[in-house]
Design a protein around this motif. Structure first.
Motif, short mmCIF file in Angstrom:
data_model
loop_
_atom_site.label_atom_id
_atom_site.label_comp_id
_atom_site.label_asym_id
_atom_site.label_seq_id
_atom_site.Cartn_x
_atom_site.Cartn_y
_atom_site.Cartn_z
N LEU A 941 48.94 -40.80 -17.30
CA LEU A 941 49.97 -41.23 -16.36
C LEU A 941 49.66 -40.71 -14.96
O LEU A 941 49.81 -41.43 -13.97
CB LEU A 941 51.34 -40.72 -16.84
CG LEU A 941 52.53 -41.20 -16.04
CD1 LEU A 941 52.62 -42.72 -16.04
CD2 LEU A 941 53.82 -40.60 -16.58
N VAL A 944 47.04 -42.84 -13.54
CA VAL A 944 47.58 -44.12 -13.08
C VAL A 944 48.19 -43.95 -11.69
O VAL A 944 47.98 -44.77 -10.79
CB VAL A 944 48.64 -44.64 -14.08
CG1 VAL A 944 49.48 -45.73 -13.47
CG2 VAL A 944 47.97 -45.15 -15.33
N CYS A 945 48.94 -42.85 -11.51
CA CYS A 945 49.56 -42.60 -10.20
C CYS A 945 48.49 -42.48 -9.13
O CYS A 945 48.60 -43.07 -8.04
CB CYS A 945 50.39 -41.33 -10.25
SG CYS A 945 51.85 -41.50 -11.26
N ILE A 946 47.45 -41.70 -9.44
CA ILE A 946 46.39 -41.50 -8.46
C ILE A 946 45.72 -42.83 -8.13
O ILE A 946 45.46 -43.16 -6.95
CB ILE A 946 45.34 -40.50 -9.02
CG1 ILE A 946 45.99 -39.14 -9.25
CG2 ILE A 946 44.14 -40.39 -8.09
CD1 ILE A 946 46.42 -38.42 -7.99
N ASN A 948 46.95 -45.79 -8.41
CA ASN A 948 47.87 -46.63 -7.63
C ASN A 948 47.91 -46.17 -6.17
O ASN A 948 47.95 -46.99 -5.26
CB ASN A 948 49.26 -46.59 -8.23
CG ASN A 948 49.36 -47.40 -9.50
OD1 ASN A 948 48.60 -48.34 -9.69
ND2 ASN A 948 50.25 -47.02 -10.38
N GLN A 949 47.89 -44.85 -6.00
CA GLN A 949 47.88 -44.35 -4.64
C GLN A 949 46.59 -44.76 -3.93
O GLN A 949 46.59 -45.12 -2.75
CB GLN A 949 48.02 -42.83 -4.64
CG GLN A 949 49.41 -42.36 -5.03
CD GLN A 949 49.51 -40.86 -5.13
OE1 GLN A 949 48.61 -40.14 -4.71
NE2 GLN A 949 50.61 -40.39 -5.70
N GLN B 21 52.44 -48.06 -15.91
CA GLN B 21 51.64 -48.46 -14.76
C GLN B 21 52.54 -48.54 -13.52
O GLN B 21 53.75 -48.38 -13.62
CB GLN B 21 51.00 -49.83 -15.02
CG GLN B 21 50.25 -49.94 -16.33
CD GLN B 21 48.96 -49.15 -16.34
OE1 GLN B 21 48.15 -49.27 -15.44
NE2 GLN B 21 48.78 -48.32 -17.36
N ASP B 22 51.91 -48.82 -12.40
CA ASP B 22 52.60 -49.12 -11.14
C ASP B 22 53.44 -47.95 -10.60
O ASP B 22 54.29 -48.14 -9.73
CB ASP B 22 53.53 -50.34 -11.29
CG ASP B 22 52.74 -51.58 -11.59
OD1 ASP B 22 51.58 -51.66 -11.12
OD2 ASP B 22 53.26 -52.46 -12.28
N VAL B 23 53.23 -46.75 -11.14
CA VAL B 23 53.97 -45.60 -10.62
C VAL B 23 53.12 -44.95 -9.53
O VAL B 23 51.93 -44.71 -9.72
CB VAL B 23 54.25 -44.57 -11.74
CG1 VAL B 23 55.10 -43.44 -11.20
CG2 VAL B 23 54.95 -45.25 -12.89
N LEU B 24 53.73 -44.69 -8.39
CA LEU B 24 52.98 -44.08 -7.29
C LEU B 24 53.16 -42.57 -7.28
O LEU B 24 52.20 -41.82 -7.32
CB LEU B 24 53.47 -44.67 -5.96
CG LEU B 24 52.88 -46.04 -5.60
CD1 LEU B 24 53.58 -46.57 -4.38
CD2 LEU B 24 51.40 -45.94 -5.34
N ASP B 25 54.39 -42.16 -7.23
CA ASP B 25 54.67 -40.73 -7.25
C ASP B 25 55.31 -40.39 -8.59
O ASP B 25 56.19 -41.12 -9.04
CB ASP B 25 55.66 -40.37 -6.14
CG ASP B 25 55.17 -40.87 -4.80
OD1 ASP B 25 54.01 -40.63 -4.48
OD2 ASP B 25 55.96 -41.55 -4.11
N LEU B 26 54.84 -39.32 -9.19
CA LEU B 26 55.34 -38.96 -10.51
C LEU B 26 56.40 -37.87 -10.34
O LEU B 26 56.08 -36.71 -10.11
CB LEU B 26 54.20 -38.47 -11.38
CG LEU B 26 54.48 -38.35 -12.87
CD1 LEU B 26 54.94 -39.69 -13.42
CD2 LEU B 26 53.24 -37.90 -13.59
#
Lengths: 1084, 422
Positions: A941, A944-946, A948-949, B21-26
């Protein structure tokens, strides 16, 4: 646009300030610091663009009161306008209350202001047109490079923002995202993070493989573990078997010894314990059967004695068929008896009827009795069928003609009445008319109709002829008028004549021009016109003559026709008068008269059926009268014939044909009754004879039976005395027989009396056998006799049945006796067979074998006892066979050693199992910890964030780069199209502002730099110029930009606030001149 | 002929190896929720199977990649299968693209109650109750083919209820022609009923949506068949987190101060629709540049922070992933006609738009401003024409904003991703 007046209601330090009549060129507001010059400039900006938050904060509310805002009057395209903008202090809107009012007084809004401002927004206005001290001060605070840069921006495109600024911002922003050096930049850092996460994920995934390996290892170990456990179980079982074998070994050996003894005894175990008992019971049964056989023999002897004692008469039984035949005739006797009674009843009824018939015919009592006594009648007329036949024909004729005459008279009366009624109706209908006869009236009416129709036809013909005459007269008048003065024709003829004459003269003039005709000579056309004129004149002449002739002919013909028609009219009028004379005088018109006549004829035609009916009724009346006369004649003739026939038969002539018929019918009835009576008497006699024969035969049979029985009783008494000695023993069973004998004796006594009564008749009966007639009482007697005979036979049959029963009982006892004998034989054979079956010859031998078997059983009991002990020890723990294998097999002595070896193996295996279980636990724990580790999805996860960034950064970088790419294009356009012009104009302003010291502003090709050339031709970079010179360049560039906008049609007031603060006097003067000239230039 | 009634669960596409998916900031407080969501949803499927006392479970593929999901994935499935086996519930599993039966570790034996269909051919299996045939299942694991070949599912007709288990793209025409009572399909994450009538053709979808392109409810299908063969299907929702894309129109933005109120109402509606589940929301704002001042500089960033602060920490939370500024559908015509830099810029942009941005080549900039490695070129250059056009639109919006004096401050997004200025 130029500002003409300004009115400040309230803005900063200004309240109620009015500035009027500002010139078109340039206005200078002079004052010390804080006088309000900048405020005035901000007031102008506010009027144009409203109360921005900054201005609202700084200048509102007004320091000295007054309504916030104000107004300015400007001139622009389309005339003068007043722009007024006021603000509410409690409302934060930028626009405030804006009103733009034209010179015509019409209020307009923001759109007019935007049009006046040339769609220039505040940013451009502030950067280009409203330059203040602040901008100059900002420029002053910059270092040389930055200041040069700032000035370059002015030359390289400045609207709302500087193109150079924008490009630099974009580059800086890209630099934040992606740096050229590996360590910096947002994406670089994200890449590093991503790599780190990927490494971690790879490691975590590898732990998944470790989990699978552990699972495989666990499976392998589990297999080994299962196998070891299975072996340990086997060994433990074997160990227990050894242990149990050692425990049971003594008992096992003793059991073996007993087994050997049993084998040595060789007892017959197959002998059943019940063999001796069975033999004993067979002997007892044999004795019992023999006793019973003796009893049965005694019973049979007693039965034979009873049978012999029964009183059975064989001679009486011989008469049995005859008695049965006689008894069968008893219904016949009863029937004959009833028949006789019925015939006697009918005979009495017939005699009574005969008496009545005779009485009705007038026969007297005596004659009647005589008739019953079968005597002839002497006073009765001969009314035989022959006499009746002779009388019947005249009587029928009389009746027929009498009937016909009556019918004819009735018909003639009916027809007469009908004829009279119809005649009366017809006379009533014709009474109103002139004629008495219907036919005459109809003929007269028809003739009248014919005359009227012809009269009408003549009138129609006369009307047509008159109409034709009028037409011919009008036609004659028209033809006469045409002949006298035809106007149209004359006009047409005149026109043709004038035309022809004109063309002829015109042609002649053309052919021959002279002094009278002033026409051009043209012989060809002249000749053509001449010919045309001649033709038209010829046509006029010919057509005129032809028309005149036609009119005259038609007029003559018309007058001839008129004359002929008048003659015909006169002739028709003569015919009309003739018909009028023939017709009866009448006041109505012809049509009315015709209609009346036709109605009269129709009425008369309706009376025709009445006339016909009357004639028919009259004819029928006449015919009926004639038939009545004929019937009366025939009747008279028939009466005469009737009287003549009576006379011939000798019957009185006063007798009517009807009374003769009644007498004939009564005579027949009497004769028939008498004959039936005769028949009944004959039949009664016959039946009595039949009954007499039967009663005679029954009586004889009874006598014969009685005699036979008596003789038989005598014989039986003799034999009964002989057998009384033997019968005394069985006196009890024969009591019934004695009762029947008593009854027989009583019957005999009756029979003895009965022959005594009938004995006197016996002789008479025997003498008159052929003529005996019996009556109903005889029949009753015969029936009683038959009953007595039947009772005797029944009694004998009863004795026979008793004897048969005794005999059957004897047979049954004989069968039982035979069965008992057979049973006794069979029991003897069973006794022998049992001994043979047990293999013994005698009963003693059998008892010896049974004793040996008992000993064998005791040994077996001991064996079982040891066996139970052994099995109790073995129990369910181990298999019996396994223990037996160890104790019966070889090596039974070294069982202890083998047990020890198995124990050792078990201990070793359990140690191994313990190790494996421990290892399994470790593996399971490790697998569990691996499976419970959720770091992998966590890291995924994060990855995925990285990523996406990274994508977002890349997209943003692309956006920045693409914007830069497009702005570079814009830059090129500006540098090639606009910057040269701007710099050239700025150079001119700089030359004027510096009074020729600096003459040119320019930029090297492809470089974002400005160069300033001095009068000596030296190109100096901006960095080396003094502060004042740089501000001069700044103002020159602004003026060139304002001029560029003016050339594009955007002419706005240029407001400069304290821009000369750093100028010396000479440069200030030069600047003032430049601005004055600039203002004039823009006006032009 | 009347037979016994039965029920079964149709589920697929667990994708236990794939995170959200599609998560920018966790966000830390939602980290555990987001990580566990796919696992919990999958566990719910099996829990329902036990609670609902189904006869069997049909799994239509893409449950887990045994390699990339690590130990947890395989162990999870194994534990669930054993729980079902203990309850006497059989499992019929057709592998998909990620759960190829050949990839399953040989050392990990599945319980006897789990039947994995072959990938070589359609395999018929008879499900029996007390030894009496009840259902015929025809299944095949995916062999990599994109579409389902319906003709392979032909069979001799019998009296049993027939279920076909397949993974891939379905053509309703060809599937409808076979004598199948229920097509249990997998391979599509969004639930879809291709045919509700006989035969029933359904994609049950994934129990847990992963991306913004999978909005709405997710779960599995519970199928009830009565003695008369009447079928009732229920879509049971077991997802713990939902995703949504919310668009804010330019007119809404123009309302200015009411924008937060509008967003509040929108969040309330989203949460109501999610029925107590967490929601990941992506906001798309259609920017009206003429009235952009009402939004103000950095307003969107403030707005995002406000959204996260107000609604992102509750239970359930509505976590705003991002606010995307969309270019206006049409820029004012007068801007392009201006004789200013802005006008020049818009005319240049219009020229690029006509050429579908083919001349918008950023290679030189990439080479000069990046470290220059090949992966940078691959990362920074648009991948296709669509991305190129999208980039042009964004660039136009950014250029307009900057040339008009940063009224929106579209450079702000770089700071949101944990950049240098954060």
């Amino acid at each position: 646009m130029k500002i003409k007046d300004a009115q400040v209601d309230g803005f900063g330090v200004w309240s109620g300030l009015t500035v009027d009549g500002l010139p078109d060129t340039m206005s200078v507001f002079y004052g010390p610091n804080e006088a309000g010059k900048t405020t005035l400039m901000q007031f102008v900006r506010t009027m144009f663009y409203g109360f921005t938050p900054e201005r609202r904060q700084r200048y509102l509310p007004p320091v000295y009161g007054g309504k916030p805002g104000g107004a300015i009057r400007v001139t622009g395209p389309g005339g003068g306008y007043e722009i007024a903008r006021r603000a509410q202090l409690d409302q934060g809107g930028v626009a405030g209350q804006l009103s733009v009012t034209g010179s015509d007084g019409l209020a307009q809004g923001q759109h007019r202001l935007a049009m006046l401002m040339g769609s220039i927004d505040e940013t451009i206005f502030t950067n280009v047109f409203a330059i203040g001290l602040r901008e100059l001060q900002e420029l002053s605070t910059l270092d040389d490079t930055a200041a040069a840069d700032e000035l370059y921006k002015l030359s390289s495109g400045l609207d709302r923002v500087s193109l150079v600024d924008v490009t630099r911002q974009l580059k800086a922003a890209r630099g934040q995202v992606v740096s050229a050096t590996p360590e910096h930049g947002q994406m670089q850092q994200l890449f590093l993070k991503r790599e780190k996460l990927r490494d971690e994920i790879d490691q975590l995934t590898a732990r998944g493989r470790r989990w699978a390996e552990l699972a495989a290892l666990r499976n392998t170990q589990q297999g080994e573990l299962d196998e070891l456990k299975q072996r340990i179980e086997q060994w433990e079982l074997e160990s227990r078997t050894f242990e149990v074998a050692l425990q049971v070994r003594p008992n096992w050996q003793q059991r073996t010894t007993i087994t050997e003894q049993i084998n040595a005894l060789a007892a017959r175990t197959d002998l059943p314990e019940s063999a001796a008992e069975k033999l004993k019971s067979i002997n007892a049964e044999i004795a019992q059967r023999q006793t019973k056989l003796a009893e049965i023999k005694q019973q049979r002897r007693a039965l034979r004695e009873r049978s012999r004692a029964l009183p059975l008469r064989a001679s009486l039984l011989k008469l049995r068929p005859k008695i049965e035949a006689a008894s069968e005739q008893s219904p016949w006797i009863s029937q004959i008896q009833k028949h006789i009674q019925r015939i006697e009843s009918q005979l009495s009824q017939t005699a009574e009827q005969l008496r009545e018939d005779a009485k009705r015919l007038g026969i007297g009592e005596e004659d009647c009795e005589a008739l019953l006594a079968d005597r002839r009648m002497v006073r009765m007329p001969d009314l035989s069928p022959q006499a009746i036949n002779q009388l019947s024909e005249p009587a029928r004729d009389v009746r027929t003609y009498l009937s016909r005459m009556k019918q004819a008279k009735q018909q003639s009366d009916v027809d007469k009445k009908e004829a009279e009624r119809l005649a009366k109706e017809l006379a009533g209908a014709l009474s109103t008319r002139e004629h008495d006869n219907l036919h005459d009236a109809m003929t007269a009416t028809s003739e009248l109709i014919g005359l009227l129709r012809k009269r009408l036809q003549i009138q129609e013909a006369l009307d047509k002829q008159n109409h034709r005459r009028i037409q011919l007269e009008e036609e004659a008048v028209d033809l006469a008028a045409d002949e006298a003065l035809p106007v149209e024709r004359s006009f047409m003829m005149g026109l043709i004549f004038v035309g022809g004459a004109f063309f002829a003269l015109w042609g002649l003039a053309k052919v021959m021009p002279g002094q009278y005709f002033n026409i051009k000579h043209d012989p060809n056309s002249g000749l053509l016109f001449l010919l045309l004129g001649a033709f038209m004149l010829f046509f006029w002449f010919t057509w005129g003559n032809m028309l005149d002739r036609t009119t005259v002919g038609e007029l003559d013909e018309c007058e001839d026709q008129l004359e002929a028609l008048k003659k015909e009219i006169r002739k028709t009028e003569v015919d009309r008068d003739e018909f009028d004379r023939r017709l009866p005088p009448h006041t109505g018109s012809l049509e009315v008269r015709l209609r009346d006549a036709e109605a009269e004829l129709q009425t008369l035609e309706t009376l025709l059926p009445l006339q016909h009916n009357h004639q028919a009724a009259t004819e029928r009346f006449k015919a009926a009268r004639r038939r009545a006369g004929e019937a009366a004649d025939a009747l008279r003739h028939a009466r005469a014939q009737w009287e003549k026939t009576l006379q011939q038969l000798g019957i009185t002539q006063s007798l009517s044909p009807k009374s003769i018929r009644i007498m004939a019918e009564g005579y027949d009835s009497l004769l028939q009754t008498r004959r039936r009576m005769q028949t009944l008497e004959d039949e009664l006699d016959q039946r009595r004879l039949e009954l007499g024969a039967i009663t005679q035969r029954v009586d004889g049979l009874l006598k014969q039976a009685t005699a036979t029985k008596k003789a038989s009783d005598e014989v039986s008494k003799v034999s009964g005395r002989e057998g009384s000695a033997s019968a005394s023993a069985t006196s009890q069973p024969t009591s019934k027989e004695s009762r029947s004998d008593a009854r027989m004796e009583r019957g005999d006594r009756d029979k003895r009396n009965q022959p005594a009564n009938s004995g006197s008749n016996m002789a008479a009966a025997a003498s008159a056998v052929a003529t005996v007639r019996a009556d109903a009482d005889d029949a009753t007697k015969a029936l009683d006799q038959i009953n007595r005979l039947t009772a005797m036979i029944s009694e004998q049959e009863q004795y026979i049945q008793q004897r048969k029963g005794l005999k059957e009982e004897d047979v049954t006892l004989a069968k039982q006796s035979a069965t008992l004998s057979k049973t006794i034989d069979r029991l003897h054979r069973s006794h022998s067979a049992l001994l043979a079956e047990l293999g013994c010859e005698t009963e003693e031998q059998l008892h010896e074998q049974l004793d040996r078997k008992a000993k064998h059983a005791r040994l077996l009991s001991q064996h079982a006892e040891f066996n139970d002990r052994i099995r109790a020890v073995i129990g369910g723990a181990v298999a019996y066979e396994a223990v037996a294998r160890h104790l019966d097999g070889p090596g039974v002595e070294d069982l202890e050693k083998r047990w020890d070896a198995v124990q050792q193996r078990i201990v070793q295996a359990e140690k191994r199992v313990e190790q494996l279980v421990g290892r399994q636990g470790e593996i399971n724990q490790e697998m569990k910890s691996l499976a419970a580790d959720t770091r992998l999805p966590d890291a995924k996860l994060e990855l995925v964030c990285i990523e996406n960034q990274l994508k977002a950064c890349a997209a943003h970088w692309q956006t920045l780069a693409a914007t830069t790419h497009m702005l570079d294009k814009v830059c090129e356009v500006y540098e090639t199209e606009r910057q040269p012009e701007t710099l050239r104009e700025a150079s001119a302003f700089l030359n004027q502002l510096t009074e020729g010291k600096y003459v040119r502003v320019w930029t090297p090709l492809g470089k974002n730099q400005l160069r300033i050339d001095n009068a000596a031709g030296q190109a100096l970079p901006l960095e080396v110029l003094s502060r004042g010179t740089r501000e001069t360049v700044f103002i020159a560039l602004r003026l060139s930009l304002a001029a560029a906008y003016a050339r594009r049609g955007v002419m706005l007031p240029l407001v400069l606030d304290d821009v000369f603060v750093n100028f010396d006097r000479a440069r200030t003067l030069a600047a003032a001149r430049v601005l004055r000239d600039f203002a004039s230039l823009v006006i032009k | 002929m009347a037979k016994e009634s039965f029920r079964f669960i149709h589920a697929s596409d667990f994708h236990l190896e794939r995170p959200m998916q599609d998560v920018l900031d966790l966000p830390d407080h939602l980290r555990r929720t987001l990580v566990d969501a796919p696992w919990k949803a999958a566990a719910s499927v099996f829990e329902h199977a036990i609670v609902e006392n189904v006869d069997f479970v049909v799994l239509s593929g893409d449950l887990v990649n045994p390699v990339s999901a690590g130990a947890q994935g395989v162990a999870f499935l194994l534990d669930r299968f054993e729980e079902l086996a203990a309850k006497g519930i059989e499992v019929y599993w057709a592998g998909g693209s990620v759960d190829d039966p050949d990839r399953w570790p040989e050392s990990v034996a599945l319980p006897d109650s789990v039947h994995v269909f072959s990938k070589k051919q359609v395999e018929p299996v008879i499900h029996r109750r007390n030894g009496i045939p009840l259902v015929t299942l025809l299944g095949r694991s995916s062999d990599g083919a994109e579409s389902i070949r319906a003709a392979e599912y032909g069979h001799e007709p019998d009296d049993n209820f027939v279920i076909a288990v397949a993974h891939g793209k379905a053509d309703i025409e060809t599937l409808g022609s076979e004598r199948i009572d229920y097509w249990a399909l997998g391979g599509q994450h969004q639930p879809e009923t291709l045919s509700a009538q006989q035969p029933c053709i359904r994609y049950c979808g994934t129990p847990q949506a992963r991306s913004l392109s999978e909005p709405g409810a997710h779960g599995f299908v519970l199928v009830d068949i009565d003695a008369q063969r009447n079928m009732q299907t229920h879509q049971v929702e077991v997802d713990g987190v939902r995703t949504t894309i919310q668009e804010i129109d330019a007119d809404d933005v123009a309302l200015g101060r009411d924008l937060r109120q509008l967003l509040s109402r929108r969040v309330a509606r989203i949460q109501s629709e999610a029925s107590g589940r967490h929601v990941l929301a992506h906001w798309r704002v259609h920017m009206d540049l003429e009235n952009a001042s009402v939004v103000g500089p950095s307003a969107l960033e403030d707005l995002l922070a406000w959204l996260r602060r107000e609604f992102g920490h509750g239970s359930p939370a509505c976590w705003s992933i991002d606010i995307e500024v969309l270019p206006p559908k049409q820029l004012p015509k007068k801007w392009q006609d201006e004789d200013t830099i802005l006008g020049d810029f818009l005319r240049v942009a219009a020229g690029h738009r006509k050429n579908a941005a083919k001349e918008l080549n950023l290679k030189n900039i990439v080479d000069s401003e990046s470290p220059g490695a090949a992966h940078w070129t691959a990362t920074l250059l648009p991948v296709d024409a669509t991305a190129q056009l999208a980039m042009l639109e964004r660039s136009t919006l950014l250029g307009v904003d900057m040339l008009r004096g940063h009224q929106i401050d579209l450079l702000a997004p770089t700071r949101r991703y944990g950049g240098l200025d954060k």
